[in-house]
Design a protein around this motif. Structure first.
Motif, PDB file in Angstrom:
ATOM      1  N   ASN A  11      38.406  39.821  46.429  1.00  0.00           N
ATOM      2  CA  ASN A  11      38.425  38.683  45.498  1.00  0.00           C
ATOM      3  C   ASN A  11      39.195  39.122  44.258  1.00  0.00           C
ATOM      4  O   ASN A  11      38.667  39.867  43.431  1.00  0.00           O
ATOM      5  CB  ASN A  11      36.978  38.302  45.148  1.00  0.00           C
ATOM      6  N   LYS A  13      40.066  37.411  41.801  1.00  0.00           N
ATOM      7  CA  LYS A  13      39.703  36.633  40.597  1.00  0.00           C
ATOM      8  C   LYS A  13      40.987  36.175  39.890  1.00  0.00           C
ATOM      9  O   LYS A  13      41.988  35.932  40.549  1.00  0.00           O
ATOM     10  CB  LYS A  13      38.773  37.447  39.701  1.00  0.00           C
ATOM     11  N   HIS A  97      30.742  31.290  43.638  1.00  0.00           N
ATOM     12  CA  HIS A  97      30.701  32.606  42.992  1.00  0.00           C
ATOM     13  C   HIS A  97      29.938  32.482  41.667  1.00  0.00           C
ATOM     14  O   HIS A  97      30.019  31.450  40.996  1.00  0.00           O
ATOM     15  CB  HIS A  97      32.131  33.098  42.752  1.00  0.00           C
ATOM     16  N   GLU A 167      25.526  38.508  46.116  1.00  0.00           N
ATOM     17  CA  GLU A 167      26.104  39.202  44.973  1.00  0.00           C
ATOM     18  C   GLU A 167      25.145  39.125  43.780  1.00  0.00           C
ATOM     19  O   GLU A 167      25.135  38.111  43.052  1.00  0.00           O
ATOM     20  CB  GLU A 167      27.434  38.568  44.571  1.00  0.00           C
ATOM     21  N   ALA A 171      25.237  43.106  39.148  1.00  0.00           N
ATOM     22  CA  ALA A 171      26.007  44.181  39.788  1.00  0.00           C
ATOM     23  C   ALA A 171      27.501  43.886  39.788  1.00  0.00           C
ATOM     24  O   ALA A 171      28.307  44.750  40.130  1.00  0.00           O
ATOM     25  CB  ALA A 171      25.528  44.376  41.231  1.00  0.00           C
ATOM     26  N   ILE A 172      27.888  42.675  39.400  1.00  0.00           N
ATOM     27  CA  ILE A 172      29.296  42.284  39.477  1.00  0.00           C
ATOM     28  C   ILE A 172      30.072  42.860  38.299  1.00  0.00           C
ATOM     29  O   ILE A 172      29.771  42.563  37.144  1.00  0.00           O
ATOM     30  CB  ILE A 172      29.429  40.744  39.520  1.00  0.00           C
ATOM     31  N   GLY A 173      31.043  43.715  38.620  1.00  0.00           N
ATOM     32  CA  GLY A 173      31.926  44.268  37.597  1.00  0.00           C
ATOM     33  C   GLY A 173      31.250  45.224  36.631  1.00  0.00           C
ATOM     34  O   GLY A 173      31.813  45.567  35.589  1.00  0.00           O
ATOM     35  N   GLY A 210      29.376  43.268  44.672  1.00  0.00           N
ATOM     36  CA  GLY A 210      28.919  43.749  43.369  1.00  0.00           C
ATOM     37  C   GLY A 210      29.157  45.241  43.261  1.00  0.00           C
ATOM     38  O   GLY A 210      28.390  46.033  43.796  1.00  0.00           O
ATOM     39  N   SER A 211      30.286  45.602  42.595  1.00  0.00           N
ATOM     40  CA  SER A 211      30.619  47.016  42.355  1.00  0.00           C
ATOM     41  C   SER A 211      30.751  47.844  43.635  1.00  0.00           C
ATOM     42  O   SER A 211      30.393  49.020  43.670  1.00  0.00           O
ATOM     43  CB  SER A 211      29.618  47.658  41.395  1.00  0.00           C
ATOM     44  N   LEU A 230      32.216  41.793  49.789  1.00  0.00           N
ATOM     45  CA  LEU A 230      33.099  40.995  48.942  1.00  0.00           C
ATOM     46  C   LEU A 230      33.418  41.890  47.739  1.00  0.00           C
ATOM     47  O   LEU A 230      32.516  42.290  47.002  1.00  0.00           O
ATOM     48  CB  LEU A 230      32.420  39.695  48.517  1.00  0.00           C
ATOM     49  N   VAL A 231      34.694  42.213  47.592  1.00  0.00           N
ATOM     50  CA  VAL A 231      35.115  43.269  46.671  1.00  0.00           C
ATOM     51  C   VAL A 231      35.978  42.679  45.570  1.00  0.00           C
ATOM     52  O   VAL A 231      36.991  42.026  45.856  1.00  0.00           O
ATOM     53  CB  VAL A 231      35.929  44.348  47.436  1.00  0.00           C
ATOM     54  N   GLY A 232      35.590  42.887  44.324  1.00  0.00           N
ATOM     55  CA  GLY A 232      36.366  42.370  43.202  1.00  0.00           C
ATOM     56  C   GLY A 232      37.366  43.401  42.711  1.00  0.00           C
ATOM     57  O   GLY A 232      38.450  43.570  43.261  1.00  0.00           O
ATOM     58  N   GLY A 233      36.992  44.116  41.653  1.00  0.00           N
ATOM     59  CA  GLY A 233      37.913  45.043  40.987  1.00  0.00           C
ATOM     60  C   GLY A 233      38.612  46.014  41.921  1.00  0.00           C
ATOM     61  O   GLY A 233      39.813  46.287  41.755  1.00  0.00           O
TER      62      GLY A 233
HETATM   63  P1  PGA Z   1      33.233  43.561  41.631  1.00  0.00           P
HETATM   64  O1  PGA Z   1      33.211  41.978  41.885  1.00  0.00           O
HETATM   65  O2  PGA Z   1      33.500  44.227  42.965  1.00  0.00           O
HETATM   66  O3  PGA Z   1      34.343  43.774  40.643  1.00  0.00           O
HETATM   67  O4  PGA Z   1      31.880  43.930  41.104  1.00  0.00           O
HETATM   68  C1  PGA Z   1      32.645  41.439  43.062  1.00  0.00           C
HETATM   69  C2  PGA Z   1      32.752  39.939  43.040  1.00  0.00           C
HETATM   70  O5  PGA Z   1      32.581  39.331  41.974  1.00  0.00           O
HETATM   71  O6  PGA Z   1      33.004  39.316  44.080  1.00  0.00           O
END
Ligand code: PGA
Length: 249
Positions: A11, A13, A97, A167, A171-173, A210-211, A230-233
């Motif tokens: 993701n 973003k 999200h 998520e 834990a997100i970001g 989440g991280s 689901l992977v953000g950063g």
């Molecule tokens: P993150 O984000 O991996 O940067 O914590 C995950 C997400 O919001 O989907």
């Protein structure tokens, strides 16, 4: 319990200009040489969906979007419909999200309408749920997630392809992650809800988000009832994302 091929979805973003496209191409090229045995998707900002989908056509990497409007077309300035995203090459779409739920005040009913719109457009929804830190600390995590699922999943999902992403908002970001036991407890609860409501509920992947990063991906992806991430950063650079994908294989 049916075995499901794991899905690792990135993701991006609201990150990435034209020069970011090369990162998606690098992921696809690298996986062509060493098939990972997992489903892989990249969800860029809408403006890049078409260009990335063209570059990733005939590769193993699927393209997803991060949100959609619940109507197919009409007087909705600034919005994008599922039909448009599908036409641009998206095959999946993230819905609900926590950043949409908080910054755009999307409630469960809005999420449910968008899930219906995704199905209508031929997109596979990735429906996100997760508790806040306060809810976790007060012992409400399972109740919150179950309530979000009840309100966010329309009956029309029965028999269709869909994905749930758990998520935890805290834990997100943040670099924080729940313990494996906490992840498994929530994933088992989500599975119970899916099995009770949907004829194919045993076979739908439940992602953790989440991280997630290279250093924790293997243990998370091997936890009970975790069907992917689901992977953000860590999805923005191919060198960070590829080890996570491989950890799921
Ligand atoms: P993150 O984000 O991996 O940067 O914590 C995950 C997400 O919001 O989907």
């Amino acid at each position: 319990m049916a075995t499901v091929r794991k899905l690792v979805a990135g993701n991006w973003k609201m990150n990435g200009l034209s020069d970011q496209i090369v990162e998606a191409v690098k992921v696809a090229e690298s996986l062509a040489q060493t098939p990972a045995g997992v489903r892989v998707a990249i969800c860029p900002p809408n403006i890049l969906v078409h260009r990335i989908a063209e570059r990733l056509a005939r590769t193993v990497v699927e393209v997803g979007a991060q949100d959609l409007h619940c109507e197919a077309a009409g007087a909705f300035t600034g919005d994008t419909s599922g039909e448009m995203l599908r036409d641009a090459g998206a095959r999946l779409v993230i819905i609900g999200h926590s950043e949409r739920r908080s910054h755009h005040r999307e409630d469960d009913a809005a999420v449910s309408a968008k899930v219906g719109a995704a199905l209508r457009a031929g997109l596979e929804p990735i429906v996100c749920v997760g508790e806040s830190l306060e809810e976790r600390r007060s012992g409400q995590a399972l109740q919150v997630v179950e309530s979000q699922l009840a309100g966010s999943l329309p009956d029309s999902l029965d028999g269709r392809s869909f994905v749930i992403a758990y998520e935890p908002v805290w834990a997100i970001g943040t670099g924080l992650t729940p313990t494996l036991a906490e992840i498994e407890e929530v994933h088992r609860a989500i599975r119970r809800v899916l099995v009770a409501r949907f004829s194919n509920g045993a076979a739908r992947p439940i992602l953790y988000g989440g991280s997630v990063k290279a250093s924790n991906a293997a243990e998370i992806l091997n936890a009970a009832e975790v069907g992917g991430a689901l992977v953000g950063g860590a999805s923005l650079k191919a060198t960070d994302f590829l080890p996570i994908v491989r950890a799921g294989g």
